[in-house]
Scaffold this motif. Sequence first.
Motif, PDB file in Angstrom:
ATOM      1  N   ARG A 170       0.754  -1.219  -0.052  1.00  0.00           N
ATOM      2  CA  ARG A 170      -0.082  -0.091   0.009  1.00  0.00           C
ATOM      3  C   ARG A 170       0.767   1.074  -0.113  1.00  0.00           C
ATOM      4  O   ARG A 170       1.979   1.318   0.683  1.00  0.00           O
ATOM      5  N   ALA A 171       0.343   2.144  -0.890  1.00  0.00           N
ATOM      6  CA  ALA A 171       1.292   3.528  -0.563  1.00  0.00           C
ATOM      7  C   ALA A 171       1.402   4.265   0.536  1.00  0.00           C
ATOM      8  O   ALA A 171       2.579   4.728   0.762  1.00  0.00           O
ATOM      9  N   ASP A 172       0.325   4.112   1.577  1.00  0.00           N
ATOM     10  CA  ASP A 172       0.472   4.798   2.607  1.00  0.00           C
ATOM     11  C   ASP A 172       1.527   3.987   3.610  1.00  0.00           C
ATOM     12  O   ASP A 172       1.558   4.533   4.758  1.00  0.00           O
ATOM     13  N   ARG A 173       1.964   2.845   3.091  1.00  0.00           N
ATOM     14  CA  ARG A 173       3.037   2.341   4.033  1.00  0.00           C
ATOM     15  C   ARG A 173       4.439   2.549   3.441  1.00  0.00           C
ATOM     16  O   ARG A 173       5.399   1.786   3.832  1.00  0.00           O
ATOM     17  N   THR A 174       4.642   3.447   2.741  1.00  0.00           N
ATOM     18  CA  THR A 174       5.830   3.624   1.910  1.00  0.00           C
ATOM     19  C   THR A 174       7.030   4.053   3.101  1.00  0.00           C
ATOM     20  O   THR A 174       8.191   3.361   3.133  1.00  0.00           O
ATOM     21  N   LEU A 175       6.815   4.885   3.957  1.00  0.00           N
ATOM     22  CA  LEU A 175       7.929   5.081   4.859  1.00  0.00           C
ATOM     23  C   LEU A 175       8.043   4.202   5.631  1.00  0.00           C
ATOM     24  O   LEU A 175       9.459   3.923   5.878  1.00  0.00           O
ATOM     25  N   GLU A 176       7.392   3.119   6.014  1.00  0.00           N
ATOM     26  CA  GLU A 176       7.589   2.065   6.790  1.00  0.00           C
ATOM     27  C   GLU A 176       8.461   1.256   6.222  1.00  0.00           C
ATOM     28  O   GLU A 176       9.555   0.690   6.576  1.00  0.00           O
ATOM     29  N   CYS A 177       8.238   1.001   4.681  1.00  0.00           N
ATOM     30  CA  CYS A 177       8.935  -0.101   3.978  1.00  0.00           C
ATOM     31  C   CYS A 177      10.378   0.512   3.592  1.00  0.00           C
ATOM     32  O   CYS A 177      11.185  -0.341   3.689  1.00  0.00           O
ATOM     33  N   LEU A 178      10.455   1.649   3.530  1.00  0.00           N
ATOM     34  CA  LEU A 178      11.703   2.381   3.164  1.00  0.00           C
ATOM     35  C   LEU A 178      12.395   2.363   4.641  1.00  0.00           C
ATOM     36  O   LEU A 178      13.812   1.957   4.636  1.00  0.00           O
ATOM     37  N   ARG A 179      11.863   2.578   5.868  1.00  0.00           N
ATOM     38  CA  ARG A 179      12.678   2.627   6.917  1.00  0.00           C
ATOM     39  C   ARG A 179      13.228   0.903   7.236  1.00  0.00           C
ATOM     40  O   ARG A 179      14.554   0.741   7.700  1.00  0.00           O
ATOM     41  N   GLY A 187      20.066   1.012  -3.905  1.00  0.00           N
ATOM     42  CA  GLY A 187      19.676   1.083  -5.210  1.00  0.00           C
ATOM     43  C   GLY A 187      18.108   0.950  -5.125  1.00  0.00           C
ATOM     44  O   GLY A 187      17.559   0.508  -6.022  1.00  0.00           O
ATOM     45  N   LEU A 188      17.617   1.610  -4.132  1.00  0.00           N
ATOM     46  CA  LEU A 188      15.872   1.334  -3.961  1.00  0.00           C
ATOM     47  C   LEU A 188      15.305   2.098  -5.126  1.00  0.00           C
ATOM     48  O   LEU A 188      15.808   3.284  -5.557  1.00  0.00           O
ATOM     49  N   GLU A 189      14.345   1.392  -5.912  1.00  0.00           N
ATOM     50  CA  GLU A 189      13.667   2.290  -6.856  1.00  0.00           C
ATOM     51  C   GLU A 189      11.991   1.967  -6.534  1.00  0.00           C
ATOM     52  O   GLU A 189      11.501   0.984  -6.008  1.00  0.00           O
ATOM     53  N   LEU A 190      11.390   3.327  -6.299  1.00  0.00           N
ATOM     54  CA  LEU A 190      10.085   3.271  -6.150  1.00  0.00           C
ATOM     55  C   LEU A 190       9.122   3.827  -7.384  1.00  0.00           C
ATOM     56  O   LEU A 190       9.790   4.746  -8.071  1.00  0.00           O
ATOM     57  N   ARG A 191       8.097   3.121  -7.211  1.00  0.00           N
ATOM     58  CA  ARG A 191       7.224   3.503  -8.512  1.00  0.00           C
ATOM     59  C   ARG A 191       5.697   3.552  -7.884  1.00  0.00           C
ATOM     60  O   ARG A 191       5.240   2.481  -7.149  1.00  0.00           O
ATOM     61  N   PHE A 192       5.208   4.572  -8.018  1.00  0.00           N
ATOM     62  CA  PHE A 192       3.704   4.648  -7.455  1.00  0.00           C
ATOM     63  C   PHE A 192       2.659   4.256  -8.419  1.00  0.00           C
ATOM     64  O   PHE A 192       2.660   4.650  -9.575  1.00  0.00           O
TER      65      PHE A 192
END
Length: 246
Positions: A170-179, A187-192
């Motif tokens: 879920r997009a609203d858990r982006t910060l948690e996934c990154l943490r 080399g993290l790649e994010l696509r929404f």
Amino acid sequence: MAEITEDLLLNGRVRLLQPQKGHRAGTDAVLLAVSAEARPGDMVMDVGAATGAVGLMVAARQDAARFVFVERDPHLAELCRRNCRDNRVAGEVAVADVLDRTSREAAGLRLGSADLVLTNPPFLEEGHARISPDRGRAAAHALPTGGLDAWLKICTGLLKPKGRLVLIHRADRTLECLRILGKWLGGLELRFVHPSADRPAIRLLLSGIKDSRAPVSILPPVILNGPDGRFTPQAEALHRGEAILL
């Protein structure tokens, strides 16, 4: 026994047996599969595979890789075995709870063994969301409290050095996934993924390389629906297996 349907993915390139009720493969599975590239000889693990949709769609593009489908529900795992046979994918199905060390070891899952790990983690956590009364949906959608941290830690642990993890959440858990993933991946790649161009993102596609020090990249978004409510040309091409997101 629950009723089973046979569905076609990637314009018929993948035939999928799955329960008629409960968690079913759909757009999330397609988006995850088209965001992952396997090379000949790679060991690919589909973690939380259910009936195998994600791994099977990746295998439809690269059948020279080796596939392991990890699923804790024995009934879904058996459907996954049937789907592997029906799609002529020589995949191993490991019946295991990835959050339980004893279960993982009994299923022969070894840390540091995968070149590519694909995962669509359960989106919810107990105590923080309303859980479906349907047992199949609840098992597919909910983790114990703190479970996402443990799930992603195991997924990265399964990777070889320089192996790649690809997930959808879920997009609203982006910060948690990154943490969580920033501890082990670079080399993290994010696509929404947006339901339409004028609405907030609902999904995050995220990939990273174990032990890499490369910076974060934000990739172009995916817009699923046009003003008429129908799939955009890009979304239609992805669902038909005519395009990928790499």
